[in-house]
Structures are given as C-alpha cells and as structure tokens.
Motif scaffolding. Structure first.
Motif, PDB file in Angstrom:
ATOM      1  N   PHE A 268       0.817  -1.209   0.000  1.00 37.54           N
ATOM      2  CA  PHE A 268       0.000   0.000   0.000  1.00 37.54           C
ATOM      3  C   PHE A 268       0.851   1.259   0.000  1.00 37.54           C
ATOM      4  CE2 PHE A 268      -2.773  -3.098   2.259  1.00 37.54           C
ATOM      5  CZ  PHE A 268      -3.727  -3.212   1.259  1.00 37.54           C
ATOM      6  N   ARG A 269       2.061   1.169   0.520  1.00 35.88           N
ATOM      7  CA  ARG A 269       2.946   2.329   0.605  1.00 35.88           C
ATOM      8  C   ARG A 269       3.415   2.764  -0.784  1.00 35.88           C
ATOM      9  NH1 ARG A 269       7.873   2.750   0.027  1.00 35.88           N
ATOM     10  NH2 ARG A 269       8.324   0.558   0.270  1.00 35.88           N
ATOM     11  N   ALA A 270       3.740   1.811  -1.596  1.00 33.80           N
ATOM     12  CA  ALA A 270       4.312   2.099  -2.913  1.00 33.80           C
ATOM     13  C   ALA A 270       3.227   2.503  -3.914  1.00 33.80           C
ATOM     14  CB  ALA A 270       5.053   0.863  -3.425  1.00 33.80           C
ATOM     15  N   THR A 271       3.629   3.296  -4.903  1.00 35.54           N
ATOM     16  CA  THR A 271       2.730   3.546  -6.026  1.00 35.54           C
ATOM     17  C   THR A 271       2.826   2.337  -6.940  1.00 35.54           C
ATOM     18  OG1 THR A 271       4.491   4.708  -7.187  1.00 35.54           O
ATOM     19  CG2 THR A 271       2.952   6.054  -5.911  1.00 35.54           C
ATOM     20  N   HIS A 272       1.828   2.125  -7.766  1.00 39.97           N
ATOM     21  CA  HIS A 272       1.768   0.875  -8.525  1.00 39.97           C
ATOM     22  C   HIS A 272       1.644   1.110 -10.017  1.00 39.97           C
ATOM     23  CE1 HIS A 272       1.529  -1.437  -4.889  1.00 39.97           C
ATOM     24  NE2 HIS A 272       0.732  -0.510  -4.437  1.00 39.97           N
ATOM     25  N   SER A 273       2.548   0.469 -10.741  1.00 40.88           N
ATOM     26  CA  SER A 273       2.446   0.486 -12.194  1.00 40.88           C
ATOM     27  C   SER A 273       1.615  -0.702 -12.662  1.00 40.88           C
ATOM     28  CB  SER A 273       3.837   0.440 -12.826  1.00 40.88           C
ATOM     29  OG  SER A 273       4.526  -0.707 -12.368  1.00 40.88           O
ATOM     30  N   ASP A 274       1.443  -1.706 -11.780  1.00 41.30           N
ATOM     31  CA  ASP A 274       0.682  -2.917 -12.103  1.00 41.30           C
ATOM     32  C   ASP A 274      -0.799  -2.692 -11.818  1.00 41.30           C
ATOM     33  OD1 ASP A 274      -0.229  -5.539 -12.464  1.00 41.30           O
ATOM     34  OD2 ASP A 274       0.237  -6.085 -10.400  1.00 41.30           O
ATOM     35  N   GLN A 275      -1.403  -1.728 -12.493  1.00 41.91           N
ATOM     36  CA  GLN A 275      -2.805  -1.429 -12.223  1.00 41.91           C
ATOM     37  C   GLN A 275      -3.739  -2.186 -13.156  1.00 41.91           C
ATOM     38  OE1 GLN A 275      -3.855   2.614 -11.559  1.00 41.91           O
ATOM     39  NE2 GLN A 275      -1.900   3.085 -10.609  1.00 41.91           N
ATOM     40  N   LEU A 276      -3.216  -3.107 -13.967  1.00 43.72           N
ATOM     41  CA  LEU A 276      -4.072  -3.898 -14.834  1.00 43.72           C
ATOM     42  C   LEU A 276      -4.652  -5.096 -14.103  1.00 43.72           C
ATOM     43  CD1 LEU A 276      -2.058  -3.778 -18.170  1.00 43.72           C
ATOM     44  CD2 LEU A 276      -3.998  -2.376 -17.470  1.00 43.72           C
ATOM     45  N   SER A 277      -3.913  -5.643 -13.155  1.00 43.47           N
ATOM     46  CA  SER A 277      -4.423  -6.784 -12.400  1.00 43.47           C
ATOM     47  C   SER A 277      -5.378  -6.294 -11.321  1.00 43.47           C
ATOM     48  CB  SER A 277      -3.271  -7.555 -11.752  1.00 43.47           C
ATOM     49  OG  SER A 277      -2.736  -6.810 -10.674  1.00 43.47           O
ATOM     50  N   GLN A 278      -6.270  -7.177 -10.860  1.00 47.37           N
ATOM     51  CA  GLN A 278      -7.197  -6.816  -9.779  1.00 47.37           C
ATOM     52  C   GLN A 278      -6.423  -6.429  -8.525  1.00 47.37           C
ATOM     53  OE1 GLN A 278     -10.344  -6.304 -10.069  1.00 47.37           O
ATOM     54  NE2 GLN A 278     -10.744  -5.896  -7.932  1.00 47.37           N
ATOM     55  N   SER A 279      -5.392  -7.187  -8.207  1.00 46.67           N
ATOM     56  CA  SER A 279      -4.580  -6.894  -7.026  1.00 46.67           C
ATOM     57  C   SER A 279      -3.921  -5.520  -7.142  1.00 46.67           C
ATOM     58  CB  SER A 279      -3.513  -7.975  -6.849  1.00 46.67           C
ATOM     59  OG  SER A 279      -2.649  -7.655  -5.800  1.00 46.67           O
ATOM     60  N   GLY A 280      -3.389  -5.207  -8.302  1.00 46.99           N
ATOM     61  CA  GLY A 280      -2.759  -3.909  -8.519  1.00 46.99           C
ATOM     62  C   GLY A 280      -3.747  -2.766  -8.401  1.00 46.99           C
ATOM     63  N   LYS A 281      -4.973  -2.976  -8.886  1.00 43.92           N
ATOM     64  CA  LYS A 281      -6.010  -1.943  -8.779  1.00 43.92           C
ATOM     65  C   LYS A 281      -6.358  -1.669  -7.323  1.00 43.92           C
ATOM     66  CE  LYS A 281      -8.221  -2.938 -13.190  1.00 43.92           C
ATOM     67  NZ  LYS A 281      -9.413  -3.487 -13.845  1.00 43.92           N
ATOM     68  N   ILE A 282      -6.476  -2.737  -6.536  1.00 46.38           N
ATOM     69  CA  ILE A 282      -6.816  -2.575  -5.118  1.00 46.38           C
ATOM     70  C   ILE A 282      -5.699  -1.831  -4.397  1.00 46.38           C
ATOM     71  CG2 ILE A 282      -7.175  -3.805  -2.942  1.00 46.38           C
ATOM     72  CD1 ILE A 282      -8.573  -5.996  -4.696  1.00 46.38           C
ATOM     73  N   LYS A 283      -4.453  -2.244  -4.621  1.00 43.14           N
ATOM     74  CA  LYS A 283      -3.319  -1.582  -3.963  1.00 43.14           C
ATOM     75  C   LYS A 283      -3.281  -0.094  -4.305  1.00 43.14           C
ATOM     76  CE  LYS A 283      -0.603  -5.777  -4.304  1.00 43.14           C
ATOM     77  NZ  LYS A 283       0.483  -6.416  -5.061  1.00 43.14           N
ATOM     78  N   ALA A 284      -3.455   0.219  -5.584  1.00 42.91           N
ATOM     79  CA  ALA A 284      -3.414   1.613  -6.025  1.00 42.91           C
ATOM     80  C   ALA A 284      -4.574   2.408  -5.435  1.00 42.91           C
ATOM     81  CB  ALA A 284      -3.438   1.674  -7.551  1.00 42.91           C
ATOM     82  N   ARG A 285      -5.765   1.820  -5.385  1.00 43.83           N
ATOM     83  CA  ARG A 285      -6.932   2.507  -4.853  1.00 43.83           C
ATOM     84  C   ARG A 285      -6.763   2.791  -3.364  1.00 43.83           C
ATOM     85  NH1 ARG A 285     -11.182   0.190  -2.666  1.00 43.83           N
ATOM     86  NH2 ARG A 285     -10.960  -1.779  -3.781  1.00 43.83           N
ATOM     87  N   VAL A 286      -6.305   1.794  -2.600  1.00 41.11           N
ATOM     88  CA  VAL A 286      -6.124   1.993  -1.161  1.00 41.11           C
ATOM     89  C   VAL A 286      -5.006   3.005  -0.904  1.00 41.11           C
ATOM     90  CG1 VAL A 286      -5.504   0.863   1.021  1.00 41.11           C
ATOM     91  CG2 VAL A 286      -7.123  -0.234  -0.542  1.00 41.11           C
ATOM     92  N   HIS A 287      -3.945   2.937  -1.685  1.00 39.85           N
ATOM     93  CA  HIS A 287      -2.852   3.918  -1.593  1.00 39.85           C
ATOM     94  C   HIS A 287      -3.426   5.337  -1.719  1.00 39.85           C
ATOM     95  CE1 HIS A 287       1.193   5.603  -2.465  1.00 39.85           C
ATOM     96  NE2 HIS A 287       0.535   6.362  -3.316  1.00 39.85           N
ATOM     97  N   GLN A 288      -4.257   5.556  -2.729  1.00 39.72           N
ATOM     98  CA  GLN A 288      -4.843   6.883  -2.952  1.00 39.72           C
ATOM     99  C   GLN A 288      -5.799   7.271  -1.831  1.00 39.72           C
ATOM    100  OE1 GLN A 288      -2.473   8.075  -5.322  1.00 39.72           O
ATOM    101  NE2 GLN A 288      -4.191   9.447  -5.146  1.00 39.72           N
ATOM    102  N   GLU A 289      -6.550   6.309  -1.313  1.00 43.14           N
ATOM    103  CA  GLU A 289      -7.467   6.593  -0.197  1.00 43.14           C
ATOM    104  C   GLU A 289      -6.682   7.063   1.031  1.00 43.14           C
ATOM    105  OE1 GLU A 289     -10.666   6.747  -0.289  1.00 43.14           O
ATOM    106  OE2 GLU A 289     -11.446   5.290  -1.715  1.00 43.14           O
ATOM    107  N   ILE A 290      -5.580   6.388   1.327  1.00 48.94           N
ATOM    108  CA  ILE A 290      -4.757   6.776   2.489  1.00 48.94           C
ATOM    109  C   ILE A 290      -4.238   8.198   2.308  1.00 48.94           C
ATOM    110  CG2 ILE A 290      -2.624   6.308   3.772  1.00 48.94           C
ATOM    111  CD1 ILE A 290      -3.019   3.312   2.964  1.00 48.94           C
ATOM    112  N   ILE A 291      -3.686   8.485   1.146  1.00 48.18           N
ATOM    113  CA  ILE A 291      -3.153   9.826   0.872  1.00 48.18           C
ATOM    114  C   ILE A 291      -4.255  10.884   0.983  1.00 48.18           C
ATOM    115  CG2 ILE A 291      -2.217  11.295  -0.972  1.00 48.18           C
ATOM    116  CD1 ILE A 291      -0.388   8.968  -1.701  1.00 48.18           C
ATOM    117  N   SER A 292      -5.427  10.575   0.477  1.00 47.79           N
ATOM    118  CA  SER A 292      -6.543  11.514   0.536  1.00 47.79           C
ATOM    119  C   SER A 292      -6.930  11.838   1.984  1.00 47.79           C
ATOM    120  CB  SER A 292      -7.739  10.928  -0.213  1.00 47.79           C
ATOM    121  OG  SER A 292      -8.848  11.770  -0.107  1.00 47.79           O
ATOM    122  N   VAL A 293      -7.043  10.813   2.817  1.00 46.86           N
ATOM    123  CA  VAL A 293      -7.409  11.018   4.224  1.00 46.86           C
ATOM    124  C   VAL A 293      -6.328  11.816   4.944  1.00 46.86           C
ATOM    125  CG1 VAL A 293      -7.749   9.827   6.436  1.00 46.86           C
ATOM    126  CG2 VAL A 293      -8.940   9.029   4.392  1.00 46.86           C
TER     127      VAL A 293
END
Length: 136
Positions: free
Chosen positions: A66-91
């Motif tokens: 979750f800490r890292a930004t993700h270039s692997d946003q095509l996989s479901q796992s990569g999408k979740i990691k990227a989305r949660v990463h952005q949610e944390i930053i937003s909060v």
C-alpha cells in the motif's frame, strides 16, 4: 458506513500497531511496529474500520504493497493496492489519521484455521468503504 451495533468488536479483536504518515516529499510511510507474521489487519479512520484485509506473509510486506505507487494497475490486485494507496493519501491530506490495527497468528496453521473467518466477520460487521470497488 454501516455498522451492525458491534462498534467495540474490532477494538476487542485487533491491537493498535501504528499509523500512516506522509513524509516531506508527500510519500507514504508507516510509523509503528508490526508483527512479522500472518495477520488480519484493519485500517481505521475516525474510529471506524475503512479497510480490512489479511495476509499469509509478513505483514510488513503487505503494508509495503500500500505504501508504494503501482504500475501494475491492470491486475485486480494492482487496482486494489493503487486505490487503497490513494485513499490513504486523501485522508492524510485532509489532516485525519489512518491507524492500523492487527490480529496476528502464531503460525501458518493457526492462520489457515482462523484468518478468513475473522476477516469476513469484520467485513460483514463494518462493511468498510475501501473494501468496496469504486464505480468508474
């Protein structure tokens, strides 16, 4: 967020291990001590779980996802990691905290027997916002 009158449930089940922060460069970092074992974990904002997950590997590795930004946003796992990463930053950008609470397991067998049930019970009780896929 919907709660089924079980507000103390997550606090009775999980232990506080730390908090997400933004460093001077605006990158996520985790401050705290996490067990280096399989675990069920919750990210908590304003005293409510917003994300509940589990990991069969070291929890530090999962939090790094979750800490890292993700270039692997095509996989479901990569999408979740990227989305949660952005949610944390937003909060954090709103000046609020994202705390992390954990229930770790003694060993792989204990994890296998109990982790899915605990995670599913927490998700059913709190319906965490970040566990739900966002509409595009």
């Amino acid at each position: 967020m919907m709660v089924n009158n079980t507000a103390p449930f997550w606090r009775d089940t999980l232990a506080y291990v730390g908090v997400w922060c933004l460093d001077a460069n605006g990158s996520l970092r985790f401050e705290g001590l996490v067990p280096d074992r399989p675990a069920v974990f919750a990210m908590v904002v304003d005293n409510m779980p917003v994300y509940v997950g589990l990991t069969g590997r070291a929890l530090t590795e999962r939090l790094d996802d979750f800490r890292a930004t993700h270039s692997d946003q095509l996989s479901q796992s990569g999408k979740i990691k990227a989305r949660v990463h952005q949610e944390i930053i937003s909060v954090l950008g709103e000046g609020r905290e994202v705390e992390v609470y954990v229930h770790s397991f003694r060993d792989v067998r204990d994890f296998a027997q109990n982790a899915w049930e605990l995670r599913n019970n927490l998700r059913a009780a709190y319906v965490p916002d970040w566990n739900r896929a966002k509409a595009a």
